[in-house]
Each structure stands twice: as C-alpha cells, then as structure tokens.
Design a protein around this motif. Structure first.
Motif: not given
Length: 120
Positions: A93-120
C-alpha cells in the motif's frame, strides 16, 4: 521537496484490522487530494481510496464498507482504517499526495509503500 512516511502495515489474519498512516513533511503550502493505492504481485496498481481537501471520499468497490480513509490537515497526515480484512487485500500500500509548495503547484508525491499481508 515533500517526504511521505508511511506506517502501519503488518501481517494479520482474515477478519482483522489495520490502520495505515502517511505523514507528509517538507516544503508544503497546502495539500489537495490524498489517496491510498495498492499493488499485489502480478497485478496492476489500483486506487483504494481517496479524499479531497474538503473531505469528500471515494472508494474502490472491493473495499467499500470495510475501509475508511480520513485525514488530519493540521498534521498533513492521511489514514486508512482497514477492517474485515481478506486475503485478497494483501498488497503493498502506497500513499499519494497532491501538494502545493514553493516552486510547485498540484504536484504528486508517493510514499515508499508499506506491506499488508492477510493470512487465510
């Protein structure tokens, strides 16, 4: 410019719950949409849930009624509460954020990801 730090992934049994967090930091003026995506081995990345700056939410049909996305604007953090987990929820699972900041507008950024494992 923007760093995203995710946490909360783990190994759980079917029917269990997890809460994922994604905190954004850096040169941020404001954040627009925030979202969670997931990708399982051999599958395409899919949008799990998203939330606008105004709090409107959208969910994939496969998680409706089980997952809840929320955000804390003061902390620049988005959460994903996952209940009644199923083995088919297993993915990175990875998060994505659209942000506004110094020098950028509506830029998307990604997290590194986190593992979710569901055992049966």
């Amino acid at each position: 410019q923007v760093q995203l730090v995710e946490s909360g992934g783990a190994l759980v049994q079917t029917g269990g719950s997890l809460r994922l967090s994604c905190a954004a930091s850096g040169s941020i003026f404001s954040i627009n949409n925030m979202a969670w995506y997931r990708q399982a081995p051999g599958n395409q990345r899919e949008l799990v849930a998203s939330i606008t700056s105004g709090g409107s939410t959208n969910y994939a049909d496969s998680v409706k009624g089980r997952f809840t996305i929320s955000r804390d604007n003061a902390k620049n953090t988005v959460y994903l509460q996952m209940n009644s987990l199923k083995p088919e929820d297993t993915a990175v699972y990875r998060c994505n954020v659209e942000a506004n900041g110094r020098g950028y507008v509506r830029r998307g950024f990604w997290g590194q990801g986190t593992q979710v494992t569901v055992s049966s």
